[in-house]
Design a protein around this motif. Sequence first.
Motif, short mmCIF file in Angstrom:
data_model
loop_
_atom_site.label_atom_id
_atom_site.label_comp_id
_atom_site.label_asym_id
_atom_site.label_seq_id
_atom_site.Cartn_x
_atom_site.Cartn_y
_atom_site.Cartn_z
N ASP A 118 0.84 -1.21 0.00
CA ASP A 118 0.00 0.00 0.00
C ASP A 118 0.87 1.25 0.00
OD1 ASP A 118 -2.88 -1.08 0.47
OD2 ASP A 118 -1.68 -2.13 1.97
N VAL A 119 2.03 1.18 0.68
CA VAL A 119 2.95 2.32 0.77
C VAL A 119 4.38 1.82 0.59
CG1 VAL A 119 3.83 4.19 2.21
CG2 VAL A 119 1.41 3.56 2.35
N GLU A 129 8.70 8.16 -8.39
CA GLU A 129 7.70 7.09 -8.46
C GLU A 129 7.84 6.29 -9.75
OE1 GLU A 129 3.72 8.41 -7.77
OE2 GLU A 129 4.26 9.64 -6.04
N ASP A 137 -2.42 1.65 -7.09
CA ASP A 137 -2.86 2.34 -5.87
C ASP A 137 -1.75 2.47 -4.83
OD1 ASP A 137 -2.74 -0.37 -5.43
OD2 ASP A 137 -4.55 -0.46 -4.20
N THR A 138 -0.53 2.09 -5.16
CA THR A 138 0.58 2.21 -4.21
C THR A 138 0.91 3.68 -3.98
OG1 THR A 138 1.54 0.07 -4.80
CG2 THR A 138 3.01 1.67 -3.78
N GLN A 139 1.08 4.05 -2.72
CA GLN A 139 1.47 5.41 -2.34
C GLN A 139 2.97 5.43 -2.07
OE1 GLN A 139 -0.70 7.02 0.98
NE2 GLN A 139 0.71 8.75 1.27
N CYS A 141 6.44 7.39 -0.44
CA CYS A 141 7.05 8.36 0.46
C CYS A 141 8.55 8.33 0.18
CB CYS A 141 6.76 8.00 1.91
SG CYS A 141 5.01 7.99 2.33
N LEU A 350 0.65 9.89 7.85
CA LEU A 350 0.50 8.75 6.94
C LEU A 350 -0.15 7.57 7.65
CD1 LEU A 350 1.19 7.05 4.36
CD2 LEU A 350 3.40 6.56 5.45
#
Length: 356
Positions: A118-119, A129, A137-139, A141, A350
């Motif tokens: 997911d992250v 990215e 849908d991967t976030q 950071c 987050l």
Amino acid sequence: MSNLTAILFRADGNAQIGLGHVIRCLALADMLAGTFSGRFALTEPTSEVISLIEKSGLTILALAKNDDEQTFLDQIDPNEIVVLDDYSFDETFQQLVRSRAKKLVFIDDLVTGYQVADVIINHAGGIAETDYEASPDTQFCLGPHFALLRPEFLKPDGFGQPSATQQIHRTAEPAQPIFVNLGGADPQNTSLTVLEAIRQVDSTLPVHVVLGPFHPDRNSIEAFQNQLPNLTILQNLTASQMVDQLMLCCLAITACSTIAYEVCAINRPLITVVTADNQARLAQFLAEEKLALSVISPTLLTQFIPVVGSDKLLKSAIQSFQTSPETVSESLVNQRRFFDGRSPERFRALFQKLSA
């Protein structure tokens, strides 16, 4: 504690792979302390690693080596956020974890393989990215604003750090030591190579070398005190003690790993040495943005210049530090551009979102 969202960390640390994965997870756990509860799963943890984790207040889940993957999967609670940090956690394993956990967070520094977390957290600079293959849908950071550093290193400008100009003035004071740390394991004993380079520059220089818990040959370092009479040997320092040492030093010589980021956050002149293949991206970032005065990559350089040893490369870098105050000043200003001390609030926001 029961009303807090739970986080299950999974990483390993030992004499072979060092402590980088564990330290990053503990840094994140410290940032989230008081907001989330935590457990830490490891395969056959040593007493040194257990001690580190217990100091962070996390519950330890020890896994047997012959069945660590399945045992870990069976331990996941569907209401837990799982944080993975290890090179062996591929797409298949991530899928298995994600199917069991509330959310999956993956700490990465290789940028290889397909990611389904997911992250993705990668605090190396210069990463985008688009460098990743990942689920839509991967976030992400990415970069030093998400630096996984322990709270002691993440003080804002009010920390009492001298300005860049003041630091240049301080580098002229002979009593200020050179700080040396080549990571938690240092399997090649690169610390000794660094000490030899310092000796070649000036054997009277004060040096504080910090050895990790898995250093392979402390005796060789102790023996070197005959050649560096002002050498102080320290080992197994806490984060606060590391900060104290960095605040004292005129120059830090470190592995090109998390310790280099810690130096940048404290804002000290830095020379880094690439000690593992996974440090290449971080090395490139430190060099391109001029956060480090020199980035020494012995394996790469000696392929082209076999007659130049690592000690000679380091000697040249140290001499350049001594004679180039303008370059030192520039590097300190650049460090402060990237490290603002606000990682904790970014990560808290987050994980609050992930737990909703």
